[in-house]
Design a protein around this motif. Sequence first.
Motif, short mmCIF file in Angstrom:
data_model
loop_
_atom_site.label_atom_id
_atom_site.label_comp_id
_atom_site.label_asym_id
_atom_site.label_seq_id
_atom_site.Cartn_x
_atom_site.Cartn_y
_atom_site.Cartn_z
N ASN A 16 9.45 -10.64 -37.89
CA ASN A 16 10.14 -9.84 -36.87
C ASN A 16 9.57 -8.42 -36.76
O ASN A 16 10.02 -7.64 -35.92
CB ASN A 16 11.65 -9.81 -37.12
N ASP A 17 8.59 -8.08 -37.60
CA ASP A 17 7.92 -6.78 -37.48
C ASP A 17 6.85 -6.82 -36.40
O ASP A 17 6.34 -5.77 -35.98
CB ASP A 17 7.30 -6.37 -38.82
N ILE A 18 6.48 -8.00 -35.93
CA ILE A 18 5.47 -8.13 -34.88
C ILE A 18 6.17 -8.14 -33.52
O ILE A 18 6.93 -9.06 -33.21
CB ILE A 18 4.63 -9.41 -35.07
N GLN A 19 5.90 -7.13 -32.72
CA GLN A 19 6.54 -6.98 -31.41
C GLN A 19 5.59 -7.26 -30.25
O GLN A 19 6.02 -7.43 -29.12
CB GLN A 19 7.10 -5.56 -31.27
N SER A 20 4.27 -7.29 -30.53
CA SER A 20 3.30 -7.54 -29.47
C SER A 20 2.16 -8.38 -30.02
O SER A 20 1.92 -8.44 -31.23
CB SER A 20 2.76 -6.22 -28.90
N LEU A 21 1.44 -9.01 -29.10
CA LEU A 21 0.29 -9.85 -29.44
C LEU A 21 -0.93 -9.39 -28.65
O LEU A 21 -0.80 -8.70 -27.63
CB LEU A 21 0.58 -11.32 -29.13
N ARG A 22 -2.10 -9.79 -29.12
CA ARG A 22 -3.35 -9.58 -28.38
C ARG A 22 -3.84 -10.96 -27.93
O ARG A 22 -4.12 -11.82 -28.76
CB ARG A 22 -4.41 -8.92 -29.25
N ALA A 23 -3.92 -11.17 -26.62
CA ALA A 23 -4.42 -12.42 -26.06
C ALA A 23 -5.80 -12.13 -25.49
O ALA A 23 -5.94 -11.30 -24.58
CB ALA A 23 -3.49 -12.94 -24.98
N ALA A 24 -6.86 -12.78 -26.01
CA ALA A 24 -8.21 -12.34 -25.66
C ALA A 24 -9.20 -13.49 -25.61
O ALA A 24 -9.05 -14.49 -26.31
CB ALA A 24 -8.68 -11.30 -26.68
N VAL A 25 -10.21 -13.30 -24.76
CA VAL A 25 -11.38 -14.17 -24.71
C VAL A 25 -12.59 -13.38 -25.21
O VAL A 25 -12.56 -12.15 -25.26
CB VAL A 25 -11.64 -14.69 -23.28
N CYS A 26 -13.65 -14.09 -25.56
CA CYS A 26 -14.88 -13.44 -26.03
C CYS A 26 -15.90 -13.41 -24.90
O CYS A 26 -16.22 -14.46 -24.33
CB CYS A 26 -15.43 -14.20 -27.24
N ASP A 27 -16.43 -12.24 -24.58
CA ASP A 27 -17.38 -12.16 -23.47
C ASP A 27 -18.81 -12.44 -23.94
O ASP A 27 -19.05 -12.73 -25.12
CB ASP A 27 -17.24 -10.82 -22.73
N LEU A 28 -19.76 -12.33 -23.03
CA LEU A 28 -21.15 -12.67 -23.36
C LEU A 28 -21.75 -11.75 -24.40
O LEU A 28 -22.68 -12.13 -25.11
CB LEU A 28 -21.99 -12.66 -22.08
N ASN A 29 -21.25 -10.53 -24.50
CA ASN A 29 -21.74 -9.59 -25.50
C ASN A 29 -21.02 -9.73 -26.84
O ASN A 29 -21.30 -8.97 -27.76
CB ASN A 29 -21.60 -8.15 -24.99
N GLY A 30 -20.09 -10.68 -26.94
CA GLY A 30 -19.35 -10.85 -28.18
C GLY A 30 -18.17 -9.92 -28.31
O GLY A 30 -17.59 -9.79 -29.40
N VAL A 31 -17.80 -9.26 -27.22
CA VAL A 31 -16.66 -8.33 -27.22
C VAL A 31 -15.40 -9.10 -26.83
O VAL A 31 -15.39 -9.86 -25.86
CB VAL A 31 -16.91 -7.18 -26.22
N MET A 32 -14.32 -8.89 -27.59
CA MET A 32 -13.04 -9.51 -27.25
C MET A 32 -12.37 -8.71 -26.15
O MET A 32 -12.21 -7.48 -26.27
CB MET A 32 -12.13 -9.56 -28.48
N ARG A 33 -11.99 -9.39 -25.07
CA ARG A 33 -11.37 -8.72 -23.92
C ARG A 33 -10.10 -9.49 -23.55
O ARG A 33 -10.10 -10.72 -23.52
CB ARG A 33 -12.33 -8.66 -22.74
N GLY A 34 -9.03 -8.76 -23.24
CA GLY A 34 -7.79 -9.44 -22.88
C GLY A 34 -6.64 -8.49 -22.68
O GLY A 34 -6.81 -7.38 -22.18
N LYS A 35 -5.47 -8.92 -23.14
CA LYS A 35 -4.23 -8.20 -22.84
C LYS A 35 -3.37 -8.02 -24.09
O LYS A 35 -3.42 -8.83 -25.02
CB LYS A 35 -3.40 -9.01 -21.83
N ARG A 36 -2.59 -6.94 -24.07
CA ARG A 36 -1.48 -6.78 -25.01
C ARG A 36 -0.25 -7.38 -24.34
O ARG A 36 0.12 -6.97 -23.25
CB ARG A 36 -1.25 -5.31 -25.31
N ILE A 37 0.36 -8.36 -24.97
CA ILE A 37 1.52 -9.01 -24.37
C ILE A 37 2.71 -8.91 -25.33
O ILE A 37 2.53 -8.88 -26.55
CB ILE A 37 1.24 -10.49 -24.03
N PRO A 38 3.92 -8.87 -24.80
CA PRO A 38 5.10 -8.89 -25.68
C PRO A 38 5.14 -10.19 -26.47
O PRO A 38 4.69 -11.24 -25.98
CB PRO A 38 6.28 -8.80 -24.71
N VAL A 39 5.67 -10.14 -27.65
CA VAL A 39 5.72 -11.34 -28.49
C VAL A 39 6.52 -12.45 -27.81
O VAL A 39 6.28 -13.64 -28.06
CB VAL A 39 6.29 -11.00 -29.88
N GLU A 40 7.43 -12.08 -26.91
CA GLU A 40 8.22 -13.09 -26.20
C GLU A 40 7.36 -13.96 -25.28
O GLU A 40 7.79 -15.03 -24.83
CB GLU A 40 9.32 -12.41 -25.38
N GLN A 41 6.14 -13.51 -24.97
CA GLN A 41 5.24 -14.29 -24.11
C GLN A 41 4.28 -15.17 -24.91
O GLN A 41 3.32 -15.73 -24.36
CB GLN A 41 4.46 -13.37 -23.18
#
Length: 451
Positions: A16-41
């Motif tokens: 219950n200490d986790i309130q948000s998540l990182r949802a991400a894909v890996c791009d061609l350069n190996g960089v993770m790109r995505g969104k901060r989403i509420p844990v409810e999602q």
Amino acid sequence: MSDAIADVLSWLESRNDIQSLRAAVCDLNGVMRGKRIPVEQARKALEGKLRMPYSLIGLDIWGEDIEGNTLVFSTGDADGLCQWTGRGILPVDWTAHPTALVPLWLADESGAPYLGDPRRALARILDRYKALGLTPVAATELEFYLVDPQSQRPVGPVSPVTGRRLDSDAALSIDEIDDFEAFIHDVYEACRAQGIPVDTAIAENGVGQFEINLNHVADALRAADDAVLFKRTVKGIARKHGFAACFMAKPYGDRAGNGFHVHFSLVDAEGRNVFDDGTDQGSETMRHAVGGLLAAMAESTLVFAPHFNSYRRLRPRSYAPTAVAWGYENRMVAIRIPGGPTGARRIEHRVSGADANPYLVLAAILGAALIGIERQMSPGEPTGNDGQGVTPAKLPPDWASAIATFESGTHVAEIFPSILRDSFVACKRQELNTFALNVSDFEIETYLESV
């Protein structure tokens, strides 16, 4: 709801200490790109209901759209579906507030794989191995520097034990490992929490340089995941300890570069290593795989050395290869066959720098090996430890040459889908042009009044 999704949701309920998540894909350069989403999602992300633009995969290293990219201008920058890769929960406890990563990859509206996604490229190659009844077993070795984050240019970190700044090489120094034990311990703990199979750690040759090896796994897609996650973890833990972690291929012009070596073997349906024939030379299948690796190496150099800085590492007499060559127990060549028990016979691919995208690197390596096996390609004679042997072909010497060689390559056209190749070339050309527009301070100092 699948059992895997239920397990993730159950774990999140226990945290219950986790309130948000990182949802991400890996791009061609190996960089993770995505969104901060509420844990409810979380369920929405795990069930493939998040959407992100396809163009996210092909951004340049500065996060800019590629000029003229058809994925942006011809399609209205359309969204793709983000599917969960199935990797278990990935806790992230080094941020200001605890979070967790949900790793994703892209699909089209029908749910079919989006072939511009680098993780999909590797999955396609593995499907081809599966059709032959073969499973690649892979492990990676990644080198990195710890540097002072307060400095404009890389300088060695201050030892947490002595309080002195590191300023000399310390290859295999146990004292240096001990001095940075708190950092290394936290890296290992974070890796264990994420299921990353960390093995040995050593102090490497450069100032504040380390190498941490990951164990072999019989799932090359997971091995690439592990490498991507490992780099992200090391960077996060380094910041927690007041350092910056640098995976640049060559952060210091006069010191060792950062390599990304890949070891792999192939096992058949009965679990037998098909590279092992009971001899030190290895099987015909292994030599055919080496033949394919050599045939595709020059074309694939852009994958192994994807950035402007990458070509500072690929220099003669630097433990980084410059020639298309192979040998037994020889670290001076691009393809090394390590010694040891014949049951562990494997290939070590030594070209890639730590700045490369692990999905693309493993796809290029395993795809080339497969071509060699299918066509029974001969690797020619190995280079001896004394450097004697047939004069080998050279790798592209610079970034522009590597881009052109990749674009026209016939072997890489068999390994990578056209949409990925076109996106990668466009990305690299834009980055190359951007560097060409920026004149360095050293150039100004050298030429301003002297020519």
